[in-house]
Motif scaffolding. Structure first.
Motif, PDB file in Angstrom:
ATOM      1  N   GLY A   1       0.786  -1.222   0.000  1.00 19.16           N
ATOM      2  CA  GLY A   1       0.000   0.000   0.000  1.00 19.16           C
ATOM      3  C   GLY A   1       0.810   1.259   0.000  1.00 19.16           C
ATOM      4  N   LEU A   2       0.118   2.354  -0.188  1.00 17.17           N
ATOM      5  CA  LEU A   2       0.661   3.704  -0.130  1.00 17.17           C
ATOM      6  C   LEU A   2      -0.134   4.464   0.906  1.00 17.17           C
ATOM      7  CD1 LEU A   2       0.936   4.186  -3.842  1.00 17.17           C
ATOM      8  CD2 LEU A   2       2.535   5.254  -2.356  1.00 17.17           C
ATOM      9  N   VAL A   3       0.483   4.851   1.965  1.00 18.50           N
ATOM     10  CA  VAL A   3      -0.263   5.574   2.995  1.00 18.50           C
ATOM     11  C   VAL A   3       0.364   6.937   3.179  1.00 18.50           C
ATOM     12  CG1 VAL A   3      -0.980   5.637   5.370  1.00 18.50           C
ATOM     13  CG2 VAL A   3      -0.746   3.465   4.199  1.00 18.50           C
ATOM     14  N   LEU A   4      -0.424   7.922   3.430  1.00 19.95           N
ATOM     15  CA  LEU A   4       0.103   9.235   3.715  1.00 19.95           C
ATOM     16  C   LEU A   4      -0.843   9.908   4.647  1.00 19.95           C
ATOM     17  CD1 LEU A   4      -2.249  10.350   1.969  1.00 19.95           C
ATOM     18  CD2 LEU A   4      -0.591   9.926   0.208  1.00 19.95           C
ATOM     19  N   LEU A   5      -0.334  10.868   5.334  1.00 22.99           N
ATOM     20  CA  LEU A   5      -1.281  11.659   6.125  1.00 22.99           C
ATOM     21  C   LEU A   5      -0.668  12.978   6.451  1.00 22.99           C
ATOM     22  CD1 LEU A   5      -4.128  11.153   6.733  1.00 22.99           C
ATOM     23  CD2 LEU A   5      -3.467  10.313   8.872  1.00 22.99           C
TER      24      LEU A   5
ATOM     25  N   TRP B   1       3.212   7.831   0.745  1.00 18.13           N
ATOM     26  CA  TRP B   1       3.690   9.106   0.201  1.00 18.13           C
ATOM     27  C   TRP B   1       2.891  10.250   0.815  1.00 18.13           C
ATOM     28  CZ3 TRP B   1       0.509  12.623  -2.223  1.00 18.13           C
ATOM     29  CH2 TRP B   1       1.148  13.766  -2.770  1.00 18.13           C
ATOM     30  N   GLY B   2       3.544  11.382   1.012  1.00 23.29           N
ATOM     31  CA  GLY B   2       2.835  12.551   1.515  1.00 23.29           C
ATOM     32  C   GLY B   2       3.687  13.799   1.400  1.00 23.29           C
ATOM     33  N   ARG B   3       3.023  14.956   1.368  1.00 24.74           N
ATOM     34  CA  ARG B   3       3.747  16.224   1.355  1.00 24.74           C
ATOM     35  C   ARG B   3       2.841  17.325   1.896  1.00 24.74           C
ATOM     36  NH1 ARG B   3       5.604  18.134  -4.309  1.00 24.74           N
ATOM     37  NH2 ARG B   3       5.919  20.083  -3.153  1.00 24.74           N
ATOM     38  N   GLY B   4       3.457  18.326   2.487  1.00 21.76           N
ATOM     39  CA  GLY B   4       2.703  19.444   3.010  1.00 21.76           C
ATOM     40  C   GLY B   4       2.648  20.596   2.030  1.00 21.76           C
ATOM     41  N   PHE B   5       1.781  21.571   2.303  1.00 21.16           N
ATOM     42  CA  PHE B   5       1.709  22.769   1.466  1.00 21.16           C
ATOM     43  C   PHE B   5       1.341  23.971   2.330  1.00 21.16           C
ATOM     44  CE2 PHE B   5      -2.575  20.928   1.251  1.00 21.16           C
ATOM     45  CZ  PHE B   5      -3.381  22.020   1.577  1.00 21.16           C
ATOM     46  N   GLN B   6       1.622  25.153   1.824  1.00 24.54           N
ATOM     47  CA  GLN B   6       1.292  26.415   2.481  1.00 24.54           C
ATOM     48  C   GLN B   6       0.505  27.279   1.498  1.00 24.54           C
ATOM     49  OE1 GLN B   6       1.924  27.010   5.676  1.00 24.54           O
ATOM     50  NE2 GLN B   6       2.991  25.052   5.909  1.00 24.54           N
ATOM     51  N   GLY B   7       0.010  28.433   1.995  1.00 30.13           N
ATOM     52  CA  GLY B   7      -0.649  29.373   1.103  1.00 30.13           C
ATOM     53  C   GLY B   7      -2.152  29.376   1.189  1.00 30.13           C
TER      54      GLY B   7
ATOM     55  N   LEU C   1      -1.249  16.821   1.576  1.00 30.49           N
ATOM     56  CA  LEU C   1      -1.854  15.924   0.601  1.00 30.49           C
ATOM     57  C   LEU C   1      -1.329  14.528   0.871  1.00 30.49           C
ATOM     58  CD1 LEU C   1      -1.323  18.008  -2.664  1.00 30.49           C
ATOM     59  CD2 LEU C   1      -3.436  17.814  -1.336  1.00 30.49           C
ATOM     60  N   SER C   2      -2.177  13.521   0.666  1.00 28.54           N
ATOM     61  CA  SER C   2      -1.709  12.164   0.871  1.00 28.54           C
ATOM     62  C   SER C   2      -2.430  11.201  -0.057  1.00 28.54           C
ATOM     63  CB  SER C   2      -1.919  11.735   2.329  1.00 28.54           C
ATOM     64  OG  SER C   2      -3.286  11.645   2.614  1.00 28.54           O
ATOM     65  N   LEU C   3      -1.752  10.151  -0.409  1.00 29.39           N
ATOM     66  CA  LEU C   3      -2.327   9.081  -1.219  1.00 29.39           C
ATOM     67  C   LEU C   3      -1.985   7.756  -0.563  1.00 29.39           C
ATOM     68  CD1 LEU C   3      -3.724   7.973  -3.735  1.00 29.39           C
ATOM     69  CD2 LEU C   3      -1.494   8.014  -4.857  1.00 29.39           C
ATOM     70  N   GLU C   4      -2.982   6.932  -0.340  1.00 32.52           N
ATOM     71  CA  GLU C   4      -2.773   5.652   0.335  1.00 32.52           C
ATOM     72  C   GLU C   4      -3.354   4.540  -0.514  1.00 32.52           C
ATOM     73  OE1 GLU C   4      -4.648   3.276   4.155  1.00 32.52           O
ATOM     74  OE2 GLU C   4      -4.568   5.454   4.164  1.00 32.52           O
ATOM     75  N   THR C   5      -2.518   3.570  -0.890  1.00 36.05           N
ATOM     76  CA  THR C   5      -3.037   2.367  -1.523  1.00 36.05           C
ATOM     77  C   THR C   5      -2.628   1.173  -0.680  1.00 36.05           C
ATOM     78  OG1 THR C   5      -1.111   1.982  -2.914  1.00 36.05           O
ATOM     79  CG2 THR C   5      -2.856   3.397  -3.808  1.00 36.05           C
ATOM     80  N   ARG C   6      -3.480   0.186  -0.609  1.00 35.11           N
ATOM     81  CA  ARG C   6      -3.223  -0.926   0.288  1.00 35.11           C
ATOM     82  C   ARG C   6      -3.781  -2.218  -0.292  1.00 35.11           C
ATOM     83  NH1 ARG C   6      -5.972   0.535   5.608  1.00 35.11           N
ATOM     84  NH2 ARG C   6      -5.105   2.523   4.969  1.00 35.11           N
ATOM     85  N   LEU C   7      -3.061  -3.299  -0.129  1.00 31.65           N
ATOM     86  CA  LEU C   7      -3.558  -4.627  -0.465  1.00 31.65           C
ATOM     87  C   LEU C   7      -3.525  -5.460   0.797  1.00 31.65           C
ATOM     88  CD1 LEU C   7      -4.459  -6.874  -2.384  1.00 31.65           C
ATOM     89  CD2 LEU C   7      -2.057  -7.260  -2.916  1.00 31.65           C
ATOM     90  N   LYS C   8      -4.689  -5.801   1.303  1.00 29.35           N
ATOM     91  CA  LYS C   8      -4.799  -6.577   2.548  1.00 29.35           C
ATOM     92  C   LYS C   8      -5.298  -7.975   2.209  1.00 29.35           C
ATOM     93  CE  LYS C   8      -6.588  -4.552   6.147  1.00 29.35           C
ATOM     94  NZ  LYS C   8      -7.604  -3.952   7.069  1.00 29.35           N
ATOM     95  N   VAL C   9      -4.678  -8.971   2.802  1.00 30.64           N
ATOM     96  CA  VAL C   9      -5.022 -10.369   2.519  1.00 30.64           C
ATOM     97  C   VAL C   9      -5.350 -11.087   3.811  1.00 30.64           C
ATOM     98  CG1 VAL C   9      -4.218 -12.535   1.523  1.00 30.64           C
ATOM     99  CG2 VAL C   9      -3.488 -10.366   0.527  1.00 30.64           C
ATOM    100  N   ALA C  10      -6.463 -11.826   3.822  1.00 34.51           N
ATOM    101  CA  ALA C  10      -6.869 -12.604   4.991  1.00 34.51           C
ATOM    102  C   ALA C  10      -7.120 -14.046   4.578  1.00 34.51           C
ATOM    103  CB  ALA C  10      -8.133 -12.013   5.613  1.00 34.51           C
ATOM    104  N   GLY C  11      -7.108 -14.953   5.549  1.00 31.83           N
ATOM    105  CA  GLY C  11      -7.416 -16.350   5.289  1.00 31.83           C
ATOM    106  C   GLY C  11      -8.839 -16.500   4.790  1.00 31.83           C
ATOM    107  N   ALA C  12      -9.092 -17.600   4.061  1.00 31.22           N
ATOM    108  CA  ALA C  12     -10.430 -17.844   3.523  1.00 31.22           C
ATOM    109  C   ALA C  12     -11.413 -18.019   4.669  1.00 31.22           C
ATOM    110  CB  ALA C  12     -10.405 -19.096   2.651  1.00 31.22           C
ATOM    111  N   MET C  13     -12.401 -17.123   4.731  1.00 32.40           N
ATOM    112  CA  MET C  13     -13.306 -17.176   5.866  1.00 32.40           C
ATOM    113  C   MET C  13     -14.677 -16.640   5.569  1.00 32.40           C
ATOM    114  SD  MET C  13     -11.963 -13.963   8.070  1.00 32.40           S
ATOM    115  CE  MET C  13     -10.501 -13.472   7.198  1.00 32.40           C
TER     116      MET C  13
END
Length: 236
Positions: free
Chosen positions: A8-12, A116-122, A129-141
């Motif tokens: 994933g891509l997480v930002l905050l 990924w993330g970055r701040g801004f002013q003005g 700004l932030s962009l978050e991508t994630r791949l989460k995997v769990a057991g078959a349930m």
């Protein structure tokens, strides 16, 4: 059943001390805790305890304990590593492992992230700004037939075997004491297909290191219902 590793891509935040550290590492020996409850218009809910601890200047330990009223408990523990900044851009990667419990079954859970993330002013007092991508995997349930009495929105509160998620966040420091966070959430699962939501949250200082969080989550596509979120943050 497919078994894959999560990524994933997480930002905050525009500053490491804002909310979830995301791409920014938590300061060494600093702690962040958040207790929150999300509840939709059908009465479905998800309650979580989230925490981070700055292990070093680059490594952040994290955990999330979750419970949903449709019959599931989860625990995820992970480590985030901050990469060298790229200009004004902050990057990090992370891995997590855990477990999901439902109907007496205990099944593995895994997640990996790249942030990924970055701040801004003005504008106002600045933001991020932030962009978050994630791949989460769990057991078959999760078998739809075993939960035929659940609504589509309730079914989505259960963990899918494979979840691909992308969040785009725009956060603003409205005042010294208040942040406004807008997040577009995109998610793909085998059961629900593609869904999207807009989550708008206001975070306000209380006293000392504590804050209160109040938000509204609006579905843009898919079977989800509108939801409200109430939470508290503590940083020390």
């Amino acid at each position: 059943m497919p078994q894959r590793i999560a990524l994933g891509l997480v930002l905050l935040a525009a500053l490491p001390s804002i909310a979830y550290a995301g791409a920014w590492p938590r300061a060494e020996k600093a702690t962040f805790l958040s207790l929150s409850d999300e509840r939709d218009s059908d009465g479905n809910s998800y309650t979580s305890l989230y925490g981070e601890y700055g292990l070093t200047g680059r490594e952040t330990l994290g955990f999330e304990l979750g419970y949903t009223n449709v019959g599931e408990t989860s625990a995820l523990f992970g480590l985030q590593h901050a990469l060298e900044p790229w200009g004004e851009n902050q990057l990090s990667v992370g891995l997590g492992i855990g477990m999901v419990a439902r109907d007496g079954m205990f099944l593995p859970l895994a997640q990996a992230s790249a942030n990924w993330g970055r701040g801004f002013q003005g504008f106002m007092q600045g933001g991020w700004l932030s962009l978050e991508t994630r791949l989460k995997v769990a057991g078959a349930m999760k078998d739809q037939a075993d939960f035929a009495d659940l609504s589509d929105s309730a079914f989505n509160y259960l963990t899918s075997e494979v979840t691909v998620k992308a969040d785009f966040t725009v956060g603003l420091h409205a005042t010294d004491a208040m942040m406004i966070i807008n997040q577009f959430r995109f998610e793909q699962t085998d059961e629900a297909g593609f869904t999207s939501k807009l989550a708008t949250t206001v975070v306000h200082d209380l006293w000392g290191p504590s804050k209160i969080e109040l938000g509204l989550i609006t579905p843009l596509s898919g079977p989800d219902e509108s939801a409200v979120k109430l939470g508290t943050w503590l940083e020390f």
